[in-house]
Write a protein that holds these residues in place. Structure first.
Motif, PDB file in Angstrom:
ATOM      1  N   PRO A 329      17.881  11.489   1.613  1.00  0.00           N
ATOM      2  CA  PRO A 329      17.830  10.393   0.628  1.00  0.00           C
ATOM      3  C   PRO A 329      18.955  10.488  -0.404  1.00  0.00           C
ATOM      4  CG  PRO A 329      16.207  12.051   0.055  1.00  0.00           C
ATOM      5  CD  PRO A 329      16.818  12.494   1.365  1.00  0.00           C
ATOM      6  N   PHE A 330      20.197  10.482   0.049  1.00  0.00           N
ATOM      7  CA  PHE A 330      21.301  10.677  -0.904  1.00  0.00           C
ATOM      8  C   PHE A 330      21.608   9.405  -1.673  1.00  0.00           C
ATOM      9  CE2 PHE A 330      23.568   9.107   2.771  1.00  0.00           C
ATOM     10  CZ  PHE A 330      24.725   8.493   2.296  1.00  0.00           C
ATOM     11  N   ARG A 331      21.659   8.262  -1.002  1.00  0.00           N
ATOM     12  CA  ARG A 331      21.915   7.016  -1.733  1.00  0.00           C
ATOM     13  C   ARG A 331      20.752   6.680  -2.653  1.00  0.00           C
ATOM     14  NH1 ARG A 331      26.568   5.144   0.037  1.00  0.00           N
ATOM     15  NH2 ARG A 331      27.171   5.357   2.228  1.00  0.00           N
ATOM     16  N   GLU A 332      19.541   6.981  -2.188  1.00  0.00           N
ATOM     17  CA  GLU A 332      18.361   6.698  -3.014  1.00  0.00           C
ATOM     18  C   GLU A 332      18.357   7.520  -4.298  1.00  0.00           C
ATOM     19  OE1 GLU A 332      17.267   6.055   1.348  1.00  0.00           O
ATOM     20  OE2 GLU A 332      18.531   7.369   0.132  1.00  0.00           O
ATOM     21  N   SER A 333      19.067   8.631  -4.309  1.00  0.00           N
ATOM     22  CA  SER A 333      19.094   9.476  -5.511  1.00  0.00           C
ATOM     23  C   SER A 333      20.424   9.389  -6.256  1.00  0.00           C
ATOM     24  CB  SER A 333      18.786  10.929  -5.139  1.00  0.00           C
ATOM     25  OG  SER A 333      19.598  11.398  -4.090  1.00  0.00           O
ATOM     26  N   GLY A 334      21.239   8.376  -5.930  1.00  0.00           N
ATOM     27  CA  GLY A 334      22.462   8.154  -6.670  1.00  0.00           C
ATOM     28  C   GLY A 334      23.614   9.036  -6.284  1.00  0.00           C
ATOM     29  N   SER A 335      23.576   9.636  -5.109  1.00  0.00           N
ATOM     30  CA  SER A 335      24.646  10.521  -4.657  1.00  0.00           C
ATOM     31  C   SER A 335      25.639   9.742  -3.803  1.00  0.00           C
ATOM     32  CB  SER A 335      24.074  11.686  -3.841  1.00  0.00           C
ATOM     33  OG  SER A 335      25.099  12.388  -3.173  1.00  0.00           O
ATOM     34  N   GLY A 336      26.879  10.151  -3.860  1.00  0.00           N
ATOM     35  CA  GLY A 336      27.882   9.553  -3.000  1.00  0.00           C
ATOM     36  C   GLY A 336      28.130  10.332  -1.728  1.00  0.00           C
ATOM     37  N   SER A 337      27.406  11.434  -1.528  1.00  0.00           N
ATOM     38  CA  SER A 337      27.607  12.285  -0.365  1.00  0.00           C
ATOM     39  C   SER A 337      26.286  12.507   0.353  1.00  0.00           C
ATOM     40  CB  SER A 337      28.178  13.646  -0.797  1.00  0.00           C
ATOM     41  OG  SER A 337      28.077  14.594   0.262  1.00  0.00           O
ATOM     42  N   PRO A 338      26.274  12.432   1.686  1.00  0.00           N
ATOM     43  CA  PRO A 338      25.028  12.709   2.424  1.00  0.00           C
ATOM     44  C   PRO A 338      24.596  14.159   2.348  1.00  0.00           C
ATOM     45  CG  PRO A 338      26.856  12.412   3.937  1.00  0.00           C
ATOM     46  CD  PRO A 338      27.375  12.045   2.588  1.00  0.00           C
ATOM     47  N   PHE A 339      25.424  15.023   1.767  1.00  0.00           N
ATOM     48  CA  PHE A 339      25.086  16.433   1.642  1.00  0.00           C
ATOM     49  C   PHE A 339      24.559  16.794   0.256  1.00  0.00           C
ATOM     50  CE2 PHE A 339      28.799  16.785   4.766  1.00  0.00           C
ATOM     51  CZ  PHE A 339      27.965  16.580   5.859  1.00  0.00           C
ATOM     52  N   MET A 340      24.357  15.811  -0.607  1.00  0.00           N
ATOM     53  CA  MET A 340      23.817  16.058  -1.945  1.00  0.00           C
ATOM     54  C   MET A 340      22.730  15.021  -2.222  1.00  0.00           C
ATOM     55  SD  MET A 340      27.285  16.814  -4.176  1.00  0.00           S
ATOM     56  CE  MET A 340      27.918  15.146  -3.976  1.00  0.00           C
ATOM     57  N   PHE A 341      21.590  15.470  -2.720  1.00  0.00           N
ATOM     58  CA  PHE A 341      20.484  14.565  -2.991  1.00  0.00           C
ATOM     59  C   PHE A 341      19.553  15.189  -4.007  1.00  0.00           C
ATOM     60  CE2 PHE A 341      19.454  17.177   0.712  1.00  0.00           C
ATOM     61  CZ  PHE A 341      18.278  17.788   0.294  1.00  0.00           C
ATOM     62  N   ALA A 342      18.638  14.373  -4.504  1.00  0.00           N
ATOM     63  CA  ALA A 342      17.574  14.854  -5.380  1.00  0.00           C
ATOM     64  C   ALA A 342      16.273  14.208  -4.941  1.00  0.00           C
ATOM     65  CB  ALA A 342      17.869  14.524  -6.839  1.00  0.00           C
TER      66      ALA A 342
END
Length: 576
Positions: A329-342
């Motif tokens: 869920p990277f876009r759902e958590s405001g990340s620009g990378s598929p390897f970073m999420f919250a």
């Protein structure tokens, strides 16, 4: 319409819906039916015929593999897994070989009479076949399976003379006695880009988002075209106090030990599963992702799963397999990378990042994202903050020692100042837990770092790497427990101030006295890369299937030089 007949019609539909067959699910019968139509349906109803059982069309997931691991999966749909999306959403992903199967499923809360349909999308990905020049790719150290991939299949891909004219610039000849590894060495261990068979295209990957889900609720779903039903439980809503269980593991693979650790994780029944990098150990041979997906489906289809990349995802193809097969869920958590999420659920805020496999300097995309998310934490809602990345900062094994030091220099103070409670890592094939620590010194306000790279992959335990191999001595003051055996971990958040961490040993492995490396390849580095020579080796480390758990015989992984090497578990109460 008479109420009793409306109830009878509804019960008829529910009964039909409960049969585990491949017929199309439908919503309950509306009130438009007449009494005569209801009676007619009851009189003419026959249970649907059981679906014809078909062996999977996935060539890499062979019948022999299924028999070895007792996986009875004869379905057109495979490798089902669930990940969180936005709040109240779940993303269900599965794979098929048939393009025409729908990207849709029907789902309902357990016990509900009303089912909903969700539509999604389908995609494939393509990449050049590149393999690592790795000793374990050629001679796996832990198994079974005892073979990394099919050398005959690799030879068939390389030998373009079998399907191209000789005057083609893509024509390459590999004689029957030729070594395919020799050919790969000439092209940086990638099949020559001119070869039309140098490219792998994945099966069809279907992804569907389920919406309006309630926290702490069981849901059933069935992908359309599948003969099977699945169920998962959503984590509790954000802010709901514990107990809340997080299962944690890393460096998994597809060996018999991997399967045993997965089985133990299923028994522990976590609410949320965290994989801290290095999932399948496909290592460029992408079809091994299918084996991993089938083996891990019972675990990953029944709960939310979050994963960060490890080196085995990134070094061959920059994580393309992971991005497509295990979307986070990277876009759902405001990340620009598929390897970073919250992700937030229950009393926990989880941040996943690439760590050492991305820029970490102040102001880098990774640094900015993590700092931004840490500032957003509301401790009244989520008192526990967990960070996960693959390469550890605190590791007292000579394998990968201080490998993550640049990342640590750049970001440890940030995590410390924001009061992160636990950091999970993998990479080192052992288990290690620190005391609360900061800058390599015990600190009551520090972070507990836990390495869980012990889920069973084919590279074997962290007892043979390093100079010298094994653990450093004396054991650092910040290191509380360390052992080079295999097992999963569980963090149970009890309330806003207390959480229990427990590691469960599943397997001790032993050096195999009958293991004899085959002839070395002349294209290897320092003579350490062993050629498989199209034989089926006996791995250097083996597991007897019994040694490891507390209820099994006393044991230790051979050559483990840790002071805690005979311990079958580790437990600590974390207080924040």
């Amino acid at each position: 319409m008479n109420l009793s007949f409306r109830v009878l019609a509804l019960l008829l539909t529910v009964w039909v819906d409960a049969q585990k067959t491949s017929f199309t699910l439908r919503p309950p019968i509306s009130g438009a039916l007449t009494r005569a139509e209801v009676i007619s349906r009851l009189r003419s109803f026959r249970p649907p015929a059981a679906p014809q059982r078909r062996l999977s069309s996935f060539p890499s997931v062979s019948k022999r593999f299924r028999e070895d691991w007792q996986l009875d999966v004869d379905d057109l749909i495979e490798q089902v897994k669930v990940a969180p999306g936005r709040q109240g959403e779940a993303v269900v992903t599965w794979l098929t070989k048939d393009r025409h199967l729908p990207s849709a499923l029907q789902y309902a809360a357990a016990g509900s009479l009303f089912r909903r349909r969700a539509d999604g999308q389908v995609n494939v990905y393509t990449m050049q076949i590149c393999l690592p020049n790795s000793e374990v790719m050629l001679d796996p150290l832990l198994g079974p399976p005892n073979i990394a991939f099919d050398f005959n299949q690799l030879s068939a891909l390389i030998n373009s003379s079998s399907f191209l004219p000789k005057d083609s610039d893509s024509w390459r000849y590999l004689p029957p006695e030729g070594d395919p590894w020799d050919f790969l060495a000439r092209t940086n261990y990638c099949i020559d880009y001119k070869n039309p068979k140098a490219y792998y295209t994945s099966p069809y990957i279907h992804s569907v988002t389920l919406t309006n889900l309630r926290g702490g609720t069981d849901y059933n779903f069935q992908p359309e075209g599948s003969s099977r039903r699945f169920s998962f439980r959503t984590p509790p809503d954000v802010g709901v106090p514990g107990p809340y269980k997080l299962g944690v593991w890393a460096d998994v693979g597809v060996t018999n030990v991997s399967f045993a650790v997965m089985t133990k994780m299923l028994q522990l029944d976590p609410d949320l599963l965290l994989t801290v990098g290095d999932l399948s150990y496909a290592d460029g041979w992408a079809e091994r992702w299918d084996i991993f997906g089938v083996m891990m489906e019972p675990l990953m289809s029944s709960r939310y799963h979050l994963a960060v990349p490890g080196n085995h995802e990134l070094i061959q193809n920059n994580g393309i397999d992971l991005i497509h097969r295990y979307p986070m869920p990277f876009r759902e958590s405001g990340s620009g990378s598929p390897f970073m999420f919250a992700h937030e659920s229950g009393p926990v805020f989880v941040i996943g990042m690439a760590g050492s496999y991305s820029e970490t300097d102040t102001g880098s995309a990774q640094w900015v994202f993590v700092e931004e998310k840490l500032r957003q934490v509301n401790r009244a809602r989520t008192p526990w903050v967990i960070v996960m990345f693959h390469t550890p900062w605190y590791n007292s094994n000579n394998a990968h020692y201080l490998e993550g030091i640049k990342h640590q220099w750049d970001m440890e103070e940030m995590l410390y100042n924001h009061g992160v409670d636990v950091v999970f890592n993998g990479h080192v094939h052992s288990y290690e837990r620190s005391h609360p620590v900061f800058n390599f010194s015990k600190d009551e306000c520090g972070i507990t770092h836990i390495v869980v790279g012990d889920a069973g992959n084919y590279e074997g335990p962290a007892t043979y790497e390093g100079r010298p191999p094994g653990w450093k001595f004396p054991q650092p003051a910040w290191s509380a427990f360390r052992e080079a055996s295999y097992g999963p971990g569980m963090l149970t958040v009890l309330n806003a101030t207390h959480a229990e961490w427990r590691w469960h040993r599943v397997a001790c492995v032993y050096e195999n006295k009958d293991h004899h490396p085959v002839n070395l390849s002349k294209f290897t580095y320092d003579g350490s890369r062993q050629s498989l020579g199209r034989t089926r080796p006996i791995t250097a480390y083996i597991w007897d299937g019994a040694s490891g758990p507390s209820e099994g015989p006393p044991c230790t992984t051979e050559s483990d030089n840790s002071d805690q090497k005979f311990e079958a578990s580790d437990m600590v109460m974390l207080v924040r």
